[in-house]
Design a protein around this motif. Structure first.
Motif, PDB file in Angstrom:
ATOM      1  N   GLY A  73       0.882  -1.003  -0.049  1.00 35.94           N
ATOM      2  CA  GLY A  73       0.117   0.008   0.080  1.00 35.94           C
ATOM      3  C   GLY A  73       0.751   1.076  -0.098  1.00 35.94           C
ATOM      4  N   PHE A  74       0.375   2.352   0.281  1.00 38.72           N
ATOM      5  CA  PHE A  74       0.826   3.657   0.099  1.00 38.72           C
ATOM      6  C   PHE A  74       2.146   3.710   1.024  1.00 38.72           C
ATOM      7  CE2 PHE A  74       1.143   8.175   0.927  1.00 38.72           C
ATOM      8  CZ  PHE A  74       1.041   8.925  -0.025  1.00 38.72           C
ATOM      9  N   TYR A  75       1.746   3.528   2.386  1.00 36.30           N
ATOM     10  CA  TYR A  75       3.103   3.575   3.330  1.00 36.30           C
ATOM     11  C   TYR A  75       3.997   2.411   3.239  1.00 36.30           C
ATOM     12  CZ  TYR A  75       0.868   8.021   4.776  1.00 36.30           C
ATOM     13  OH  TYR A  75       0.466   9.416   5.110  1.00 36.30           O
ATOM     14  N   GLU A  76       3.360   1.337   2.881  1.00 34.67           N
ATOM     15  CA  GLU A  76       3.929  -0.042   2.976  1.00 34.67           C
ATOM     16  C   GLU A  76       5.074   0.109   1.709  1.00 34.67           C
ATOM     17  OE1 GLU A  76       1.776  -3.895   3.715  1.00 34.67           O
ATOM     18  OE2 GLU A  76       0.545  -2.627   2.519  1.00 34.67           O
ATOM     19  N   THR A  77       4.942   0.923   0.657  1.00 32.15           N
ATOM     20  CA  THR A  77       5.823   1.217  -0.028  1.00 32.15           C
ATOM     21  C   THR A  77       7.187   2.015   0.164  1.00 32.15           C
ATOM     22  OG1 THR A  77       4.094   1.063  -2.119  1.00 32.15           O
ATOM     23  CG2 THR A  77       6.150   1.990  -2.554  1.00 32.15           C
ATOM     24  N   GLN A  78       6.900   2.751   1.065  1.00 31.26           N
ATOM     25  CA  GLN A  78       8.086   3.558   1.686  1.00 31.26           C
ATOM     26  C   GLN A  78       8.884   2.730   2.411  1.00 31.26           C
ATOM     27  OE1 GLN A  78       6.149   6.710   3.775  1.00 31.26           O
ATOM     28  NE2 GLN A  78       6.252   8.139   2.255  1.00 31.26           N
ATOM     29  N   GLY A  79       8.243   1.507   2.989  1.00 32.35           N
ATOM     30  CA  GLY A  79       9.192   0.697   3.901  1.00 32.35           C
ATOM     31  C   GLY A  79       8.601   0.573   5.215  1.00 32.35           C
ATOM     32  N   TRP A  80       7.517   0.850   5.649  1.00 34.07           N
ATOM     33  CA  TRP A  80       6.945   0.993   6.795  1.00 34.07           C
ATOM     34  C   TRP A  80       6.562  -0.454   6.929  1.00 34.07           C
ATOM     35  CZ3 TRP A  80       6.467   4.644  10.404  1.00 34.07           C
ATOM     36  CH2 TRP A  80       6.552   6.100  10.024  1.00 34.07           C
ATOM     37  N   GLY A  81       6.424  -1.255   8.243  1.00 30.26           N
ATOM     38  CA  GLY A  81       6.182  -2.352   8.272  1.00 30.26           C
ATOM     39  C   GLY A  81       7.528  -3.283   8.469  1.00 30.26           C
ATOM     40  N   PRO A  82       7.250  -4.822   8.440  1.00 30.58           N
ATOM     41  CA  PRO A  82       6.262  -5.386   7.828  1.00 30.58           C
ATOM     42  C   PRO A  82       5.174  -5.821   9.051  1.00 30.58           C
ATOM     43  CG  PRO A  82       7.839  -7.077   8.149  1.00 30.58           C
ATOM     44  CD  PRO A  82       8.422  -5.483   8.435  1.00 30.58           C
ATOM     45  N   ASN A  83       5.354  -5.557  10.050  1.00 28.68           N
ATOM     46  CA  ASN A  83       4.537  -5.676  11.305  1.00 28.68           C
ATOM     47  C   ASN A  83       3.735  -4.638  11.509  1.00 28.68           C
ATOM     48  OD1 ASN A  83       3.449  -6.782  13.426  1.00 28.68           O
ATOM     49  ND2 ASN A  83       5.316  -6.650  14.809  1.00 28.68           N
ATOM     50  N   PHE A  84       2.408  -4.738  11.277  1.00 31.19           N
ATOM     51  CA  PHE A  84       1.589  -3.467  11.651  1.00 31.19           C
ATOM     52  C   PHE A  84       0.721  -3.807  12.661  1.00 31.19           C
ATOM     53  CE2 PHE A  84       2.724  -3.077   7.297  1.00 31.19           C
ATOM     54  CZ  PHE A  84       3.050  -1.696   7.235  1.00 31.19           C
ATOM     55  N   VAL A  85       1.016  -4.932  13.659  1.00 26.19           N
ATOM     56  CA  VAL A  85       0.135  -5.073  14.930  1.00 26.19           C
ATOM     57  C   VAL A  85       0.405  -4.188  15.959  1.00 26.19           C
ATOM     58  CG1 VAL A  85      -0.348  -7.004  16.522  1.00 26.19           C
ATOM     59  CG2 VAL A  85       0.126  -7.764  13.973  1.00 26.19           C
ATOM     60  N   GLN A  86      -0.509  -3.571  16.528  1.00 26.58           N
ATOM     61  CA  GLN A  86      -0.480  -2.771  17.511  1.00 26.58           C
ATOM     62  C   GLN A  86       0.101  -3.469  18.844  1.00 26.58           C
ATOM     63  OE1 GLN A  86      -1.213   0.739  17.986  1.00 26.58           O
ATOM     64  NE2 GLN A  86      -2.800   0.863  16.455  1.00 26.58           N
ATOM     65  N   PRO A  87       1.431  -2.849  19.443  1.00 23.16           N
ATOM     66  CA  PRO A  87       1.907  -3.548  20.500  1.00 23.16           C
ATOM     67  C   PRO A  87       1.117  -2.875  21.785  1.00 23.16           C
ATOM     68  CG  PRO A  87       3.118  -1.508  19.823  1.00 23.16           C
ATOM     69  CD  PRO A  87       2.090  -1.839  18.821  1.00 23.16           C
ATOM     70  N   THR A  88       1.257  -3.628  23.208  1.00 27.68           N
ATOM     71  CA  THR A  88       0.538  -3.202  24.206  1.00 27.68           C
ATOM     72  C   THR A  88       1.391  -1.679  24.487  1.00 27.68           C
ATOM     73  OG1 THR A  88      -0.123  -5.329  24.824  1.00 27.68           O
ATOM     74  CG2 THR A  88      -0.034  -3.714  26.507  1.00 27.68           C
ATOM     75  N   ARG A  89       0.600  -0.750  24.983  1.00 25.87           N
ATOM     76  CA  ARG A  89       1.029   0.523  25.441  1.00 25.87           C
ATOM     77  C   ARG A  89       0.159   1.203  26.603  1.00 25.87           C
ATOM     78  NH1 ARG A  89       2.229   4.362  21.221  1.00 25.87           N
ATOM     79  NH2 ARG A  89       2.678   2.742  19.654  1.00 25.87           N
TER      80      ARG A  89
END
Length: 528
Positions: A400-416
């Motif tokens: 996708g748009f931001y994945e192409t920039q290199g964001w990820g590959p993990n998009f799972v929300q960590p506990t915060r």
């Protein structure tokens, strides 16, 4: 004399190109403002921004002072580039015309010049289509991708044709010598070129002023006033009011979608592709769920997150109605503003993944995706696509748009977890009870426990959970603390998710591309 004539020719061409480029820009702004057609100034940014690596993307934001400044620079650069190219095209056109022997038979216009303009317009149009092909289906009024692409192609052609016609007509007007017995053009010696050049300049100024007014009106709708809006602090509510819900958008001006024009398509690897109107979506069996969204750019302790009650239709129902084929790996989401994103087919079939059309009991606000958006609990905000218009099932790992920039590959929300109150910029009083307050969030796993340390993590005490929320939402916690003596205290908070996993203390920064992790720490200054 030859040098003077060349100078006058180039000057006349540059002026003509400037007028033509300003009129073309005006046409594009008018089409964007009145009909929602995508403009080159926006599409170029959407086409090339995903090609910026994450570290460069964030570095540029830091240099320029933020995402809004970066977007503004991008739009201004494209407009300036168009004008520069237009002026250059005007100068070349003037040289072509003035070097054509046939110019003496037609003041300021020749067949060779017409062919040159047609070639330039055609190549500019085709080149622009080739460069912007992935984002041609953008339409800020919400037209479906197919019709939107056709309208964008035609709007670009119309804009470039306006440029070409203006180039020919204005150059003829400012170079035609009414005093010549032969009727020849006379850019170098015509006595009226000065007056006509002045009039052309006035026309160009008029186009610039009208364009400026249109851009001002678009600016009034620009996202600069709310992009980057955060939510938190002592006044925190468990359910975030719609007008205070955090916002991050790639757009300079967000879509204003007309519900009657909007459609939602389910396409790709399906046996029965379907297209839905809003009324059809809203008439389906719906669910309501409390869900928190958080931006992947949210730092530890940051406030780019909010919580709301959403109503919508399970995405699974729409996918199953289209009979998906075997081998589907991901769904690719397309939005009316040209944005794309992806997540796994398994996540798309999760009953909590919704096509949402209400937020806190009201229709989605425009800035939050009206008339419908995707809600994907447990994944970062960029996956929760706003203004969604097409759901495409694919058999490969799409970007996708931001994945192409290199964001990820993990998009799972960590506990915060974080502190929201009190205001630690102000000193506290020794011996007085202080009400600590904050939120904890476990993605789609819920929160089972929150702990607070007042001695930099050496010892921990369990806090109260005042708003448990659903397992898809944040919890609001509180803890009474009574500092015994003056000094500086290092306060830390941590959460345990609903599956018993303790929040990690490992520091991972936003620039990692997978979301920040670590424990929120604040310093409390206590006075006697």
């Amino acid at each position: 004399m030859i040098r003077e004539r060349l100078f006058r020719t180039i000057f006349a061409g540059l002026l003509t190109g400037l007028v033509a480029a300003l009129l073309m820009t005006l046409v594009m702004a008018l089409l964007r403002y009145s009909l929602g057609f995508a403009s080159t100034f926006e599409m170029f940014g959407d086409r090339f921004a995903p090609l910026l690596p994450v570290d460069l993307f964030l570095r540029l934001q830091g240099i320029l002072g933020g995402y809004d400044q970066m977007k503004g620079l991008g739009v201004g650069s494209v407009i300036a580039g168009q004008i520069i190219v237009g002026c250059t095209g005007g100068a070349l056109y003037a040289l072509v015309v003035e070097r054509d022997p046939a110019r003496r038979r037609a003041p300021g216009i020749t067949r060779r010049g017409i062919l040159f303009v047609a070639l330039v317009v055609g190549l500019a149009w085709l080149g622009t289509l080739a460069l912007l092909r992935p984002v041609l289906d953008t339409n800020f009024r919400g037209s479906p991708p197919g019709p939107a692409s056709v309208m964008t192609v035609l709007a670009l052609l119309f804009s470039f044709v306006v440029f070409g016609l203006t180039l020919v007509l204005v150059y003829r007007a400012i170079t035609r010598s009414e005093s010549s017995d032969e009727g020849a053009s006379a850019p170098a010696g015509g006595r009226l070129i000065g007056r006509r050049a002045f009039l052309a300049g006035v026309a160009g100024l008029g186009f610039a002023l009208v364009s400026g007014e249109l851009f001002r009106r678009l600016f009034d709708r620009a996202t600069f006033s709310y992009d980057g809006l955060t939510y938190g602090g002592p006044g925190l509510q468990a359910i975030t009011p719609n007008d205070q819900f955090y916002v991050v958008t790639k757009n300079v001006v967000d879509p204003l979608v007309e519900r009657s024009a909007w459609r939602l398509g389910v396409t790709g690897l399906v046996d029965d592709p379907k297209t839905y109107t809003f009324e059809q979506i809203a008439s389906m069996p719906s669910v309501e769920q409390e869900t928190t969204l958080s931006c992947i750019s949210n730092p530890v302790g940051g406030e780019l997150m909010s919580n709301a009650m959403w109503k919508g239709v399970p995405l699974r129902d729409l996918i199953e109605a289209s009979s998906p084929r075997e081998g589907v790996v991901e769904v690719v989401l397309h939005a009316v503003d040209g944005y794309t994103d992806t997540f796994s087919f398994e996540k798309a079939l999760d009953p909590t993944t919704l096509v949402a059309y209400e937020m806190n009991g009201e229709p989605l606000p425009d800035r939050h995706g009206y008339p419908a958006r995707i809600l994907v609990p447990g994944l970062f905000g960029e996956k929760n696509v706003k203004w969604v218009t097409r759901i495409e099932l694919v058999d490969h790992d799409a970007k996708g748009f931001y994945e192409t920039q290199g964001w990820g590959p993990n998009f799972v929300q960590p506990t915060r977890s974080r502190f929201d109150a009190p205001d630690f910029a102000r000193p506290l009083r020794a011996g007085q009870t202080v009400g600590l307050l904050g939120i904890a969030y476990g993605g789609d796993r819920g929160v089972s426990k929150v702990e607070v340390s007042t001695d930099d993590g050496r010892s921990w005490r369990e806090a109260r959970i005042d708003h448990q929320g659903s397992k898809l939402a944040w919890s609001v916690w509180s803890h009474d603390w009574r500092p015994e003596g003056p000094g500086e205290y290092r306060l830390v908070v941590r959460a345990t998710d609903g599956e018993g996993e303790l929040q990690t203390s490992e520091v991972r920064r936003v620039g990692s591309g997978m979301g920040a992790t670590g424990l929120h720490k604040v310093t409390a200054r206590v006075e006697a």
